[in-house]
Structures are given as structure tokens and as C-alpha cells.
Design a protein around this motif. Structure first.
Motif, PDB file in Angstrom:
ATOM      1  N   MET A 194       0.833  -1.179   0.000  1.00  0.00           N
ATOM      2  CA  MET A 194       0.000   0.000   0.000  1.00  0.00           C
ATOM      3  C   MET A 194       0.876   1.242   0.000  1.00  0.00           C
ATOM      4  O   MET A 194       1.815   1.339   0.773  1.00  0.00           O
ATOM      5  N   GLY A 195       0.597   2.190  -0.875  1.00  0.00           N
ATOM      6  CA  GLY A 195       1.357   3.430  -0.870  1.00  0.00           C
ATOM      7  C   GLY A 195       1.112   4.206   0.406  1.00  0.00           C
ATOM      8  O   GLY A 195       0.091   4.066   1.052  1.00  0.00           O
ATOM      9  N   ARG A 196       2.064   5.082   0.757  1.00  0.00           N
ATOM     10  CA  ARG A 196       1.962   5.767   2.034  1.00  0.00           C
ATOM     11  C   ARG A 196       1.186   7.062   1.945  1.00  0.00           C
ATOM     12  O   ARG A 196       0.944   7.708   2.958  1.00  0.00           O
ATOM     13  N   HIS A 197       0.777   7.503   0.732  1.00  0.00           N
ATOM     14  CA  HIS A 197       0.289   8.874   0.596  1.00  0.00           C
ATOM     15  C   HIS A 197      -1.218   9.005   0.772  1.00  0.00           C
ATOM     16  O   HIS A 197      -1.737  10.091   0.716  1.00  0.00           O
ATOM     17  N   GLY A 198      -1.950   7.905   0.950  1.00  0.00           N
ATOM     18  CA  GLY A 198      -3.363   8.002   1.228  1.00  0.00           C
ATOM     19  C   GLY A 198      -3.761   7.291   2.497  1.00  0.00           C
ATOM     20  O   GLY A 198      -4.759   7.638   3.109  1.00  0.00           O
ATOM     21  N   PRO A 199      -3.005   6.289   2.940  1.00  0.00           N
ATOM     22  CA  PRO A 199      -3.466   5.454   4.042  1.00  0.00           C
ATOM     23  C   PRO A 199      -3.658   6.185   5.349  1.00  0.00           C
ATOM     24  O   PRO A 199      -4.629   5.929   6.062  1.00  0.00           O
ATOM     25  N   ARG A 200      -2.765   7.096   5.693  1.00  0.00           N
ATOM     26  CA  ARG A 200      -2.869   7.711   7.014  1.00  0.00           C
ATOM     27  C   ARG A 200      -4.166   8.487   7.167  1.00  0.00           C
ATOM     28  O   ARG A 200      -4.797   8.460   8.209  1.00  0.00           O
ATOM     29  N   ARG A 201      -4.570   9.176   6.089  1.00  0.00           N
ATOM     30  CA  ARG A 201      -5.765  10.009   6.190  1.00  0.00           C
ATOM     31  C   ARG A 201      -7.041   9.219   5.957  1.00  0.00           C
ATOM     32  O   ARG A 201      -8.083   9.542   6.535  1.00  0.00           O
ATOM     33  N   HIS A 202      -7.006   8.198   5.122  1.00  0.00           N
ATOM     34  CA  HIS A 202      -8.243   7.545   4.698  1.00  0.00           C
ATOM     35  C   HIS A 202      -8.349   6.078   5.126  1.00  0.00           C
ATOM     36  O   HIS A 202      -9.372   5.672   5.681  1.00  0.00           O
ATOM     37  N   ILE A 203      -7.316   5.294   4.842  1.00  0.00           N
ATOM     38  CA  ILE A 203      -7.411   3.871   5.136  1.00  0.00           C
ATOM     39  C   ILE A 203      -7.342   3.619   6.638  1.00  0.00           C
ATOM     40  O   ILE A 203      -8.109   2.816   7.185  1.00  0.00           O
ATOM     41  N   GLY A 204      -6.438   4.308   7.324  1.00  0.00           N
ATOM     42  CA  GLY A 204      -6.327   4.112   8.767  1.00  0.00           C
ATOM     43  C   GLY A 204      -7.635   4.342   9.501  1.00  0.00           C
ATOM     44  O   GLY A 204      -8.104   3.457  10.242  1.00  0.00           O
ATOM     45  N   PRO A 205      -8.272   5.503   9.320  1.00  0.00           N
ATOM     46  CA  PRO A 205      -9.565   5.720   9.979  1.00  0.00           C
ATOM     47  C   PRO A 205     -10.638   4.722   9.542  1.00  0.00           C
ATOM     48  O   PRO A 205     -11.494   4.338  10.345  1.00  0.00           O
ATOM     49  N   ALA A 206     -10.608   4.309   8.280  1.00  0.00           N
ATOM     50  CA  ALA A 206     -11.609   3.345   7.810  1.00  0.00           C
ATOM     51  C   ALA A 206     -11.453   2.011   8.525  1.00  0.00           C
ATOM     52  O   ALA A 206     -12.443   1.369   8.908  1.00  0.00           O
ATOM     53  N   LEU A 207     -10.204   1.569   8.708  1.00  0.00           N
ATOM     54  CA  LEU A 207      -9.982   0.302   9.403  1.00  0.00           C
ATOM     55  C   LEU A 207     -10.399   0.390  10.866  1.00  0.00           C
ATOM     56  O   LEU A 207     -10.950  -0.562  11.424  1.00  0.00           O
ATOM     57  N   ALA A 208     -10.146   1.543  11.489  1.00  0.00           N
ATOM     58  CA  ALA A 208     -10.583   1.724  12.871  1.00  0.00           C
ATOM     59  C   ALA A 208     -12.106   1.678  12.968  1.00  0.00           C
ATOM     60  O   ALA A 208     -12.665   1.098  13.907  1.00  0.00           O
ATOM     61  N   ALA A 209     -12.788   2.279  12.002  1.00  0.00           N
ATOM     62  CA  ALA A 209     -14.254   2.260  11.992  1.00  0.00           C
ATOM     63  C   ALA A 209     -14.785   0.841  11.788  1.00  0.00           C
ATOM     64  O   ALA A 209     -15.791   0.442  12.383  1.00  0.00           O
ATOM     65  N   PHE A 210     -14.078   0.062  10.928  1.00  0.00           N
ATOM     66  CA  PHE A 210     -14.480  -1.340  10.727  1.00  0.00           C
ATOM     67  C   PHE A 210     -14.310  -2.120  12.022  1.00  0.00           C
ATOM     68  O   PHE A 210     -15.174  -2.915  12.408  1.00  0.00           O
ATOM     69  N   TYR A 211     -13.195  -1.893  12.707  1.00  0.00           N
ATOM     70  CA  TYR A 211     -12.959  -2.571  13.983  1.00  0.00           C
ATOM     71  C   TYR A 211     -14.029  -2.203  15.009  1.00  0.00           C
ATOM     72  O   TYR A 211     -14.488  -3.044  15.782  1.00  0.00           O
TER      73      TYR A 211
END
Length: 205
Positions: free
Chosen positions: A1-18
Motif C-alpha cells: 500500500m502506498g503511504r500517501h493516502g493510508p494515514r488520512r483515509h485507510i487508517g480511519p476506515a480500518l478503525a471504523a471497521f474494527y
């Protein structure tokens, strides 16, 4: 996964899924280079940009354009490019990521791709740093719509060469062909698709 989108978008999405499925365990590995998912024991990869190779199944989870932009500070001082060739006379801010050629921006035109060699004094491998350089007036930036939309709407950045179409930064969920997706992984993909329907874009009010 590239680093330029995950911190803002993927990280919060995974936390919401959890938060919705607290029985799952999530391990996020952020990398500029595609990982061998099976070798590293990952159930799922998330990739930005081009489709993965044939060794993977892929499901598109979000559309994401790349756009050219610059701050009014820069454009007022150096002028606004009117055609792709004008970029060669501007200071372009580079983001070094994945295996993309450094200093080359790609545009789709009538079914084929034009690779434009551009120049600039500033480059890095972190998208947030590059974005801040653009906001401060140091040059023209090619960046995903998700990441610049709020600044375009506020006027801190202006889109340039809007009639051109840079190659996209669409988001894909990928997994090895031999992997049988668990119900939890399928649920995560469905969750991400639904969440990213509402992602930030330049036309939002």
C-alpha cells in the motif's frame, strides 16, 4: 500500500471497521512497494493507481482522480500553464512513490498515454510534505483529488490544466488468486466500498 493516502483515509476506515466488528484483529503495513501478500501472510492488499498484475484478483473500491494544482501565490508570480508543454517551464513538485519514473507525469489522451518530463527543485517521498510545499507557493503539484479537495474549495489551491487527464489514483482491494476470501475479508471490502462513496472531492459544497 502506498503511504500517501493510508494515514488520512485507510487508517480511519480500518478503525471504523474494527469498531463495528470488535472481534477482528487488524494489522496494517504501509509500503511504497507492493508486497507479496501470501508470503507475508496478509489477507488483503489495498493499492492506489494502476490495476495489479494477473497474479491477483482485484476489486475496485473507490474512484480517485489525480489533479494538477498550485497556490495562487505561485500562479500570480509565475503565471498559469495553458498547455501540457508549459509545465516544462514551471517548478513542479515531485512525489517519489512506488516504481513510477521520477520527474515524469503521465496523462491519458484519446486512449493513449502521454508521458511528460517535468522539472523542479523540490521532491520527496512523502505526499504531505509535497502538499505543504504547494500550499506555500513553491510550485505545481500533481496530487490525488482526495487530498487536495478541501484546499481547492477554500481557494488555497487552484486547479490548472483542467482539460487534461492525469493517470488515475483509483483504489483497489487485491488478494492472491489462490486465496479463498473469508467472510470477514469480504465484509471489509464491502465496508470500504460503502465508506469511500462519500470521500472528499472538489465539487463538494
Amino acid at each position: 500500500m502506498g503511504r500517501h493516502g493510508p494515514r488520512r483515509h485507510i487508517g480511519p476506515a480500518l478503525a471504523a471497521f474494527y469498531a463495528q466488528y470488535p472481534e477482528v484483529e487488524i494489522q496494517l503495513e504501509i509500503s511504497d512497494h507492493p508486497l507479496d501478500l501470501a508470503t507475508h501472510g496478509f489477507d488483503l492488499g489495498i493499492r492506489f493507481g494502476t490495476l495489479p498484475d494477473a497474479a491477483f484478483h482485484a476489486r475496485k473500491i473507490a474512484s480517485n482522480r489525480r489533479l494538477l494544482c498550485a497556490s495562487p501565490l505561485y500562479l500570480d508570480k509565475f503565471g498559469t500553464p495553458q498547455k501540457l508543454g508549459d509545465l516544462q517551464h514551471h517548478n513542479c513538485i515531485f512525489i517519489r512513490q512506488n516504481e513510477s519514473p521520477y520527474g515524469v507525469w503521465s496523462f491519458t489522451n484519446g486512449g493513449h498515454t502521454d508521458n511528460i518530463k517535468v522539472h523542479g527543485a523540490l521532491g520527496c517521498n512523502d505526499g504531505e510534505v509535497a502538499l505543504n510545499w504547494a500550499l506555500e507557493g513553491y510550485g505545481i503539484l500533481l496530487r490525488a483529488e482526495w487530498d487536495i479537495a478541501r484546499y481547492v474549495r477554500s481557494g488555497r489551491l487552484r486547479l490548472v490544466l483542467e482539460d487534461q487527464t492525469p493517470t488515475r489514483a483509483d483504489v483497489y482491494a487485491v488478494y492472491p488468486q489462490q486465496l479463498h476470501l473469508s467472510a470477514r475479508v469480504r465484509s471489509l471490502i464491502d465496508f470500504l466500498i460503502e465508506r469511500f462513496k462519500h470521500i472528499d472531492n472538489v465539487e463538494d459544497s
